[in-house]
Motif scaffolding. Structure first.
Motif: not given
Ligand SMILES: Cc1cc2nc3c(=O)[nH]c(=O)nc-3n(C[C@H](O)[C@H](O)[C@H](O)COP(=O)(O)O)c2cc1C
Length: 339
Positions: A25, A50, A178, A231
Motif C-alpha cells: 500500500p 491507507f 516492514h 510485499m
Molecule cells: C509513498 C509511500 C506511501 C506509503 N503509504 C503507505 C500506506 O498507505 N500504508 C502502509 O501500510 N504503508 C505505506 N507505505 C509503506 C510501504 O507499504 C512499504 O512498507 C515500504 O515502502 C517498504 O517497502 P519497500 O522497501 O518495498 O518500498 C508507503 C510507502 C511509500 C514510499
C-alpha cells in the motif's frame, strides 16, 4: 543462477493468492488505476492506499473513491488506519460493503500526521489497544482481516512478536512486517532476520516487506526467512517488470530481461493516458509527474528530460515530449537525446 523450484501460493483464509507477491500500500500512489495496470505483471494481491477510518464517517468524495473496489482487480485488500476500535470496526464494514476482499489494518505508518492522533505505527506503543482494534475489526466483517506493522515504535520497544501473537489469537489471518522501527522512517535497511523471527513465532501467514529491489534477492529473502509471501513497494514504481521477473523465478522459469527504454516509455505513456481517461486531465497531470520520474529512473541522460517533463502543463504536451523522445532514442545505446 539456476532456477530450480516453484513456491506455493499464499493463503489468507479462503483466499488463494498466486503468485505470493503483494503490491505494498502506498498513499498517493496505489490508486485503482495503478493497481489495475501493475497487477497483470504478477501481483497476486494488491492493497489500496491507507484510508482514515475517521474520514469514512464523513464520507468525503476522495475517501469514497479510494474504497470503491467494484469492478476493479480481485482480490484486493483495503487498508484502514485509526486508533479507535469502534470507529475502525464501522469503517471495516463500510469498506467490505464497497468491495474489499480483505480488510487490512495499518500499524505501520510513521508519518506525524497519522501518529499524532495515535494512529498507524503509534498504535504499537499500546499493545492492548492494537489487540482491541484487531478484535473489533475481525468481529465486524465476514472476510479475512490482515494487519501490517513495523517492528515497534523505537529500537528499544520492538513489540512485533507480541502484537503478532495477539493478532493470531483474535483471528487476524495474515500479517505483513516492514522490518524497520517507526522512528527509523526509511533510514537504514529492513531487518530480514526479524522477519524470519516473526515467521518462527506464529502460525498464520507472514508477508515480508522492506527493500526488495531485485528478483533474485527477493526470492532468496523469501526462502531464507521462510515467509509465505513478499510485499514490494518503491522498487516497482516505474519498474513493474521487476514483478514479472520475480514471478518467473517463482514459477521456475528464467526471467526475461527488463524491456529497453523505448518500450518502458511506451508503457509510461499508456499509464499516462489511462490516468487521464479515468481521473481527468487536471488531476492526472500533476499526479503523473512523479510517475514519469519513476519510469525515467536509471535512464542514461534522463535528468534533462525529467526536468522538461516537470514543466509540461497538459497531457498533449507531455505525451508529445515522450513520443518525440521514443523517436529520438538512439537504437544502439538507448541514451536519451533531449533537444
Ligand atoms: C509513498 C509511500 C506511501 C506509503 N503509504 C503507505 C500506506 O498507505 N500504508 C502502509 O501500510 N504503508 C505505506 N507505505 C509503506 C510501504 O507499504 C512499504 O512498507 C515500504 O515502502 C517498504 O517497502 P519497500 O522497501 O518495498 O518500498 C508507503 C510507502 C511509500 C514510499
Amino acid at each position: 543462477m539456476v532456477v530450480t523450484s516453484s513456491v506455493p501460493p499464499l493463503r489468507i483464509g479462503p483466499i488463494v493468492v498466486w503468485p505470493p507477491i503483494v503490491l505494498a500500500p502506498m498513499s498517493g500512489v496505489t490508486n485503482r488505476t495503478l493497481r489495475a495496470l501493475y497487477k497483470p505483471f504478477g501481483f497476486g494481491l494488491t492493497v489500496t492506499e491507507f484510508v482514515s477510518a475517521n474520514a469514512l464517517r464523513y464520507g468525503n468524495q476522495r475517501t469514497t473513491e479510494m474504497i470503491d473496489q467494484h469492478g476493479v482487480e480481485q482480490p484486493v485488500s483495503t487498508q484502514l488506519w485509526g486508533n479507535d476500535p469502534a470507529i475502525m470496526a464501522h469503517a471495516a464494514k463500510v469498506v467490505r460493503e464497497c468491495g474489499a476482499d480483505i480488510v487490512d489494518i495499518n500499524f505501520g505508518c510513521p508519518a506525524p500526521k497519522v501518529t499524532k492522533t495515535e494512529g498507524g505505527s503509534a498504535c504499537l506503543r499500546d499493545v492492548d489497544r492494537c489487540e482491541a482494534i484487531m478484535k473489533a475489526v475481525v468481529a465486524a466483517v465476514d472476510c479475512p482481516v490482515t494487519m501490517k506493522m513495523r517492528l515497534g515504535w523505537t529500537e528499544n520497544e520492538q513489540v512485533f512478536v507480541e502484537v503478532a501473537k495477539r493478532a493470531q489469537a483474535v483471528g487476524v489471518q495474515a500479517l505483513t512486517l516492514h522490518a524497520r522501527t517507526a522512528k527509523q522512517f526509511y533510514k537504514g535497511s529492513a531487518d530480514w532476520a526479524k522477519i524470519a523471527e516473526l515467521k518462527r513465532a506464529i502460525d498464520i501467514p507472514v508477508i515480508g516487506n522492506g527493500d526488495l529491489g531485485d528478483p533474485y534477492d527477493a526470492l532468496r529473502r523469501m526462502r531464507e526467512s521462510g515467509v509465505d509471501a513478499v510485499m514490494l513497494g518503491r522498487a516497482t514504481l516505474g519498474n513493474p517488470w521487476l514483478v514479472s521477473r520475480l514471478r518467473a523465478l517463482m514459477e521456475g522459469r528464467e526471467p526475461e530481461a527488463t524491456p529497453e527504454a523505448p518500450d518502458r516509455l511506451r508503457f509510461a505513456m499508456h499509464h499516462y493516458r489511462t490516468m487521464v481517461d479515468e481521473w481527468g486531465e487536471p488531476r492526472a497531470v500533476p499526479q503523473m509527474r512523479k510517475h514519469l520520474g519513476y519510469y525515467l529512473k536509471g535512464f542514461p541522460g534522463a535528468s534533462a528530460l525529467r526536468e522538461r517533463l516537470m514543466r509540461t502543463e497538459t497531457a498533449a504536451e507531455t505525451l508529445a515530449v515522450l513520443e518525440a523522445t521514443i523517436a529520438q532514442l538512439d537504437s544502439r545505446t538507448h541514451e536519451l537525446a533531449v533537444a
